[in-house]
Scaffold this active site. Structure first.
Site, PDB file in Angstrom:
ATOM      1  N   HIS A   1     -48.799  -1.740   8.505  1.00  0.00           N
ATOM      2  CA  HIS A   1     -49.478  -0.851   8.212  1.00  0.00           C
ATOM      3  C   HIS A   1     -50.554  -0.375   9.303  1.00  0.00           C
ATOM      4  O   HIS A   1     -51.201  -1.463   9.944  1.00  0.00           O
ATOM      5  CB  HIS A   1     -50.245  -0.763   6.975  1.00  0.00           C
ATOM      6  CG  HIS A   1     -49.165  -0.810   5.503  1.00  0.00           C
ATOM      7  ND1 HIS A   1     -48.582   0.082   5.608  1.00  0.00           N
ATOM      8  CD2 HIS A   1     -49.065  -1.648   4.648  1.00  0.00           C
ATOM      9  CE1 HIS A   1     -47.829   0.322   4.326  1.00  0.00           C
ATOM     10  NE2 HIS A   1     -48.005  -1.062   3.978  1.00  0.00           N
TER      11      HIS A   1
ATOM     12  N   HIS B   1     -37.512  -9.324  -3.219  1.00  0.00           N
ATOM     13  CA  HIS B   1     -38.722 -10.019  -3.322  1.00  0.00           C
ATOM     14  C   HIS B   1     -38.970 -10.224  -4.936  1.00  0.00           C
ATOM     15  O   HIS B   1     -39.982  -9.968  -5.554  1.00  0.00           O
ATOM     16  CB  HIS B   1     -39.801  -9.147  -2.741  1.00  0.00           C
ATOM     17  CG  HIS B   1     -39.983  -7.348  -3.042  1.00  0.00           C
ATOM     18  ND1 HIS B   1     -39.583  -7.109  -4.432  1.00  0.00           N
ATOM     19  CD2 HIS B   1     -40.114  -6.700  -2.219  1.00  0.00           C
ATOM     20  CE1 HIS B   1     -39.529  -5.837  -4.234  1.00  0.00           C
ATOM     21  NE2 HIS B   1     -39.791  -5.316  -3.109  1.00  0.00           N
TER      22      HIS B   1
ATOM     23  N   PRO C   1     -50.022  -1.242  -0.211  1.00  0.00           N
ATOM     24  CA  PRO C   1     -49.561  -2.592  -0.294  1.00  0.00           C
ATOM     25  C   PRO C   1     -48.610  -3.055   0.911  1.00  0.00           C
ATOM     26  O   PRO C   1     -47.932  -2.090   1.302  1.00  0.00           O
ATOM     27  CB  PRO C   1     -48.728  -2.350  -1.554  1.00  0.00           C
ATOM     28  CG  PRO C   1     -48.163  -1.015  -1.603  1.00  0.00           C
ATOM     29  CD  PRO C   1     -49.274  -0.188  -0.930  1.00  0.00           C
ATOM     30  N   GLY C   2     -48.651  -4.393   1.359  1.00  0.00           N
ATOM     31  CA  GLY C   2     -47.812  -4.991   2.107  1.00  0.00           C
ATOM     32  C   GLY C   2     -48.221  -5.477   3.314  1.00  0.00           C
ATOM     33  O   GLY C   2     -49.750  -5.479   3.656  1.00  0.00           O
TER      34      GLY C   2
ATOM     35  N   ASP D   1     -39.889  -9.123   3.921  1.00  0.00           N
ATOM     36  CA  ASP D   1     -40.628  -7.911   3.394  1.00  0.00           C
ATOM     37  C   ASP D   1     -41.903  -7.323   4.348  1.00  0.00           C
ATOM     38  O   ASP D   1     -42.910  -6.960   4.038  1.00  0.00           O
ATOM     39  CB  ASP D   1     -41.296  -8.005   2.178  1.00  0.00           C
ATOM     40  CG  ASP D   1     -41.673  -6.375   1.542  1.00  0.00           C
ATOM     41  OD1 ASP D   1     -41.527  -5.433   2.017  1.00  0.00           O
ATOM     42  OD2 ASP D   1     -42.090  -6.521   0.365  1.00  0.00           O
TER      43      ASP D   1
ATOM     44  N   LEU E   1     -39.614  -1.078   9.504  1.00  0.00           N
ATOM     45  CA  LEU E   1     -39.655  -0.860  10.774  1.00  0.00           C
ATOM     46  C   LEU E   1     -40.436   0.347  11.167  1.00  0.00           C
ATOM     47  O   LEU E   1     -40.850   0.783  12.331  1.00  0.00           O
ATOM     48  CB  LEU E   1     -38.297  -0.872  11.669  1.00  0.00           C
ATOM     49  CG  LEU E   1     -37.611  -2.054  11.873  1.00  0.00           C
ATOM     50  CD1 LEU E   1     -36.353  -2.071  12.581  1.00  0.00           C
ATOM     51  CD2 LEU E   1     -38.473  -3.307  12.725  1.00  0.00           C
ATOM     52  N   ARG E   2     -40.695   1.248  10.079  1.00  0.00           N
ATOM     53  CA  ARG E   2     -41.571   2.164  10.121  1.00  0.00           C
ATOM     54  C   ARG E   2     -41.039   3.754  11.028  1.00  0.00           C
ATOM     55  O   ARG E   2     -41.732   4.684  10.925  1.00  0.00           O
ATOM     56  CB  ARG E   2     -42.994   2.069  10.276  1.00  0.00           C
ATOM     57  CG  ARG E   2     -43.468   1.036   9.599  1.00  0.00           C
ATOM     58  CD  ARG E   2     -43.759   1.608   8.243  1.00  0.00           C
ATOM     59  NE  ARG E   2     -44.523   0.706   7.468  1.00  0.00           N
ATOM     60  CZ  ARG E   2     -44.178   0.213   6.176  1.00  0.00           C
ATOM     61  NH1 ARG E   2     -43.076   1.020   5.408  1.00  0.00           N
ATOM     62  NH2 ARG E   2     -44.863  -0.678   5.266  1.00  0.00           N
TER      63      ARG E   2
ATOM     64  N   HIS F   1     -34.833  -7.734   4.940  1.00  0.00           N
ATOM     65  CA  HIS F   1     -35.963  -6.818   4.402  1.00  0.00           C
ATOM     66  C   HIS F   1     -37.096  -6.597   5.306  1.00  0.00           C
ATOM     67  O   HIS F   1     -38.205  -7.294   5.333  1.00  0.00           O
ATOM     68  CB  HIS F   1     -36.484  -7.623   2.977  1.00  0.00           C
ATOM     69  CG  HIS F   1     -37.423  -6.630   2.081  1.00  0.00           C
ATOM     70  ND1 HIS F   1     -37.065  -6.405   0.743  1.00  0.00           N
ATOM     71  CD2 HIS F   1     -38.289  -5.515   2.528  1.00  0.00           C
ATOM     72  CE1 HIS F   1     -37.781  -5.654   0.474  1.00  0.00           C
ATOM     73  NE2 HIS F   1     -38.649  -5.016   1.428  1.00  0.00           N
TER      74      HIS F   1
ATOM     75  N   ASN G   1     -37.103   3.456   3.789  1.00  0.00           N
ATOM     76  CA  ASN G   1     -38.373   4.472   3.134  1.00  0.00           C
ATOM     77  C   ASN G   1     -39.232   4.793   4.638  1.00  0.00           C
ATOM     78  O   ASN G   1     -40.366   4.575   4.506  1.00  0.00           O
ATOM     79  CB  ASN G   1     -39.230   3.617   2.183  1.00  0.00           C
ATOM     80  CG  ASN G   1     -39.997   2.208   2.684  1.00  0.00           C
ATOM     81  OD1 ASN G   1     -39.278   1.740   3.738  1.00  0.00           O
ATOM     82  ND2 ASN G   1     -41.014   1.887   2.266  1.00  0.00           N
TER      83      ASN G   1
HETATM   84 ZN   LIG Z   1     -40.085  -3.611  -2.363  1.00  0.00          ZN
END
Ligand SMILES: [Zn+2]
Length: 423
Positions: free
Chosen positions: A304, A227, A318-319, A300, A56-57, A53, A87
């Site tokens: 950012h 998660h 979030p993250g 995860d 890598l953006r 998970h 995503n």
């Molecule tokens: Zn998630």
């Protein structure tokens, strides 16, 4: 190809020995002249870590991370393979995008980057993506996830589970019933009440996991739960596994260590989805990881850009970044339980993702030399400016954690030596 001899290394805590690496594999004969000697006294060898998970953006948010910078961060953290979440922008919901990510990973050449495909077109939750086309593409996608979003529609979830059976795929669910988390800012509980912030109740996760294990059981397909963050989720999973449902689950390092009390600082570095939970949830997650109700530690890793994180809590994304601190956090939680760590951070994730050549047996001659060397005696105080990742949003700034990654090898080639990424 250079041969290596790692002098005095301990395989998973066993008595020190020399480990020879030749032609990309573990060898049982002497290394021969010209082999490079690595003084590995006091170091522990683990099979290379595998992350199920990772965000890598790329494509889309290369200011936060790229496949290359994320690969560097992964190698620095002892990883040899990462599964890249879908995503991105555009979303990895076609053969074209997953092949692009896969190719970028090959070009970076530091870890095996295995793309995850989206379950639904655009992560919108309305229409199944081209799962078959992604599975048969060069990227050979086996894990599908709308992570960041829940596949909330039970009919779509059922069809996705049915569809991936044809190629032994798995649906990785971000379990969050969206109607129960509208406007949520943190875990719903005593702390959220005190702070007056809208809560993300544990039941929003548990209800989806309960539904999905029933769907997976009904269809006879494979479900993976991303998660897991609550004690109640652990109980749902425990019962499902006892019945023989084909379900696996992961927990993040931050959910094994941090609690919702940190939100009282209003520092958005602690904002994450699912949110940090209570101390009793943390205890249940640790026990589940030991018991095997939770199969895997997954980072995860969610880099950012500064403007998305250093703002008011309500507006922050979030993250947290996690690749470079995962093993030290797990060591601080579990201690030097090397067998367990190898299982939860390498072998089990490699099995779930179907990554041959990872999570191998380092004692067996002929195994791929895909491994990481850890100095368990070293301690490191996390300084965000030292991170290899392009982003800095670590919740551990100033925290001293045990263990240092000294070297990482991918198929006999070093990607990290003396704690530094080689390229
Ligand atoms: Zn998630």
């Amino acid at each position: 190809m250079t041969a290596y001899v790692m002098k005095g290394v301990s395989l998973l805590g066993a008595a020190p020995r020399d480990l020879v690496v030749r032609d990309g594999r573990i060898a049982d004969e002497p290394p021969g002249a010209g082999a490079e000697v690595i003084d590995a006294a006091g170091l522990v060898a683990l099979p290379g870590l595998v992350d199920l998970h990772t965000h890598l953006r790329e494509p889309g948010r290369e200011d936060a991370e790229t496949v290359e910078t994320g690969s560097r961060a992964a190698a620095a953290g002892g990883y040899t393979a990462v599964c890249a979440m879908a995503n991105t922008s555009p979303v990895a919901d076609t053969a074209g995008v997953v092949e692009q990510v896969w190719r970028l990973g090959r070009e970076a050449g530091l870890v095996d980057v295995q793309p995850i495909g989206a379950v639904t077109v655009g992560l919108a939750g309305r229409q199944l993506a081209e799962l078959g086309a992604m599975a048969t593409s060069a990227a050979q996608v086996r894990i599908f996830s709308d992570d960041g979003h829940c596949v909330a529609d039970p009919r779509l979830m059922r069809r996705a589970l049915e569809y991936v059976k044809a190629f032994d795929g798995v649906i990785a669910q971000h379990a969050e019933e969206p109607r129960l988390t509208e406007g949520a800012q943190m875990h719903e509980g005593e702390v959220s009440t005190r702070l007056g912030l809208t809560g993300w109740p544990a039941v929003a996760e548990e209800a989806i996991i309960a539904r999905d294990v029933l769907l997976a059981e009904h269809v006879g397909s494979r479900l993976h739960v991303c998660h897991v963050s609550t004690a109640g989720s652990v109980e749902v999973l425990r019962q499902a596994k006892a019945r023989g449902v084909r379900v696996t689950a992961e927990v993040t390092p931050h959910h094994l260590l941090l609690t919702d009390e940190l939100a009282t600082s209003y520092d958005p570095v602690y904002k994450v989805n699912p949110p940090l939970r209570t101390a009793s949830d943390v205890r249940a997650l640790r026990q589940a990881l030991i018991d095997g109700v939770i199969d895997v530690v997954a980072t995860d890793h969610a880099p950012h850009a500064v403007e998305d994180k250093e703002c008011e809590w309500a507006y922050a994304r979030p993250g947290m970044v996690g690749l470079e601190t995962a093993l030290p956090v797990v060591l601080s939680v579990l201690g030097e339980q090397w067998e367990l760590i190898a299982e939860r951070m390498s072998r089990a994730p490699a099995r779930i993702a179907g990554l041959a050549g990872h999570g191998g047996d380092l004692a067996a001659a002929g195994s791929p030399a895909t491994l990481t060397l850890v100095d368990p005696a070293a301690r490191r105080t996390v300084d965000p400016s030292d991170l290899v990742s392009r982003s800095r949003n670590t919740p551990y700034a100033g925290t001293t954690l045990p263990g240092r990654i000294v070297a990482t090898f991918l198929r006999g080639e070093p990607t990290v030596l003396d704690g530094k990424v080689v390229r």
